[in-house]
Design an enzyme around this catalytic site. Structure first.
Site, short mmCIF file in Angstrom:
data_model
loop_
_atom_site.label_atom_id
_atom_site.label_comp_id
_atom_site.label_asym_id
_atom_site.label_seq_id
_atom_site.Cartn_x
_atom_site.Cartn_y
_atom_site.Cartn_z
N GLN A 167 -23.77 -34.83 28.17
CA GLN A 167 -24.50 -33.96 27.25
C GLN A 167 -25.04 -32.75 28.02
OE1 GLN A 167 -24.62 -34.42 23.97
NE2 GLN A 167 -25.78 -32.52 23.65
N VAL A 186 -25.95 -26.75 20.94
CA VAL A 186 -25.80 -28.04 21.62
C VAL A 186 -27.20 -28.59 21.94
CG1 VAL A 186 -24.84 -29.22 23.65
CG2 VAL A 186 -23.61 -27.28 22.64
N HIS A 194 -25.39 -38.32 19.95
CA HIS A 194 -24.18 -38.85 20.57
C HIS A 194 -24.50 -39.75 21.76
CE1 HIS A 194 -21.08 -36.90 18.18
NE2 HIS A 194 -21.85 -35.83 18.14
N ASP A 201 -17.95 -37.57 15.49
CA ASP A 201 -17.51 -36.36 14.80
C ASP A 201 -16.06 -36.52 14.36
OD1 ASP A 201 -19.93 -35.07 15.45
OD2 ASP A 201 -19.13 -34.45 17.39
N GLU A 245 -23.54 -29.74 9.53
CA GLU A 245 -22.39 -30.28 10.27
C GLU A 245 -21.72 -31.37 9.43
OE1 GLU A 245 -23.15 -31.66 14.22
OE2 GLU A 245 -23.79 -29.70 14.96
N HIS A 248 -20.28 -34.50 11.38
CA HIS A 248 -21.06 -35.40 12.24
C HIS A 248 -21.65 -36.54 11.39
CE1 HIS A 248 -23.98 -36.16 15.69
NE2 HIS A 248 -24.55 -36.80 14.69
ZN LIG Z 1 -21.67 -34.60 16.52
#
Ligand SMILES: [Zn+2]
Length: 364
Positions: A167, A186, A194, A201, A245, A248
């Site tokens: 990450q 991010v 995550h 995703d 998103e 996601h």
């Molecule tokens: Zn994601």
């Protein structure tokens, strides 16, 4: 003469005796009357005093067990498990404390199950495309059901578990690309879902541009059936602080995904609602019924941060799950239609915990 005299004397004696007996009888009856009257008056007087009142015997209806009365028993969990479980909130305020995730490789599981419909694409050499064990099956089932409904088979898993280091590298790469001091695309290391392994995703090939539009809207509409939510919905950017998103997905478990979807709540709103309105000791717990008539009860229990263990009240004889919130305690989910007969054993992120069936019970 003597004879009649004798007879009449005898007669008069008998008469006298009879009269006396009658008198005696009347006297007794009279006296008894007074006595009874006296008793009656006294008992009446006494009857007015609450101290001596003897309640009339009432024939009681045999008490039937109330099917709605819930009896709670205590269940102990490790206090540190408030950072683990299906319902943890991970965002810019609440960092994820990596721990004992049970991860599996998506592609390895696909191979084991002889599933070729979809695969996970490794966006880097270091990432192994892992996911929390219990999320694999709902994810795979959703993709297979999408294919059954649409005959579209170009789905890829493009993101899954990320280590904190990975990450960090994504974050750094984004800063490098944008030249900004803080990334808006991010999440910082420690603050991405995550890292929990509970999120993944989707994308499509060959364009790698999944937008959840057209036939792909099926995922947005049906994901709750698999215990999954679109974690960053379109109209909740102000709350999640993350742009929409559609790709996601986050696993939270069916009852919660169902409730959030039907009530248009994002995870922040849902967790906040349960914590603030449905504490165990509140007047009511969150209770709802799904489309199939299955009933659920959901409530919050504050963690005991002064102790290694937190005691959690759970209903006797019902299936339940306990999840940390990653905030300040635990959320209990009760499957009201699912009876259990043995002392419950459940898991919070893989840690086995036990229920004491002999300890004090409380009723509601
Ligand atoms: Zn994601």
């Amino acid at each position: 003469m003597s004879k009649p005299n004798h007879l009449s004397r005898e007669k008069s004696i008998r008469r006298t005796k009879t009269l006396f007996e009658i008198f005696l009888t009347i006297s007794i009856i009279g006296a008894s009357g007074y006595i009874i009257k006296g008793i009656a008056e006294r008992s009446h007087t006494v009857g007015e005093s609450q101290y001596y009142a003897i309640p009339e015997p009432v024939e009681e209806e045999p008490e039937l067990p109330d099917p709605d009365k819930v009896i709670y028993e205590t269940h102990s969990v490790q206090t540190k498990d408030k950072f683990h479980g299906d319902l943890i909130l991970v965002n810019e305020h609440y960092r994820y404390y990596s721990g004992d995730e049970k991860l599996v490789s998506i592609n390895e599981r696909n191979a084991e199950e002889e599933r070729t419909l979809f695969r996970a694409v490794d966006p880097s050499d270091t990432d192994k495309m892992m996911i929390v064990d219990k999320v694999y099956e709902p994810m795979a089932s959703m993709i297979f059901d999408f294919y059954d409904a649409t005959e579209i088979s170009n789905i890829l898993i493009y993101g899954a578990y990320r280590s904190t280091e990975f990450q960090q590298s994504l974050y750094d790469a984004d800063l490098l690309e944008t030249g900004a001091e803080e990334s808006t695309r991010v999440a910082k290391a420690g603050h991405s879902e995550h890292e929990s392994g509970l999120a993944f995703d989707l994308t499509t090939f060959p364009d790698y541009d999944y937008q959840g539009q057209g036939e792909y809207a099926w995922f947005t509409e049906n994901c709750y059936k698999y215990g999954l939510i679109v974690r960053y919905p379109k109209d909740k950017e102000q709350i999640t602080k993350i742009q929409y998103e559609p790709w996601h997905f986050r696993y939270v478990g069916f009852p919660h995904a169902y409730y959030m979807t039907k009530n248009d709540l994002c995870l922040e709103e849902y967790i906040n609602m349960v914590i603030t309105q449905y504490h165990y000791q509140a007047d009511q717990h969150l209770e709802f019924t799904d489309d199939n008539g299955n009933e659920y009860e959901v409530y919050f229990v504050l963690s005991d941060d002064s102790s290694d263990m937190t005691t959690i009240p759970v209903p006797t004889g019902k299936k339940f799950e306990v999840s940390g919130t990653n905030v300040n305690g635990f959320i209990v989910t009760v499957y009201k239609n699912e009876e259990i007969t043995t002392p419950a054993v459940t898991t919070v992120s893989g840690t086995e915990t036990t229920t004491e069936t002999t300890t004090e019970t409380t009723t509601e």
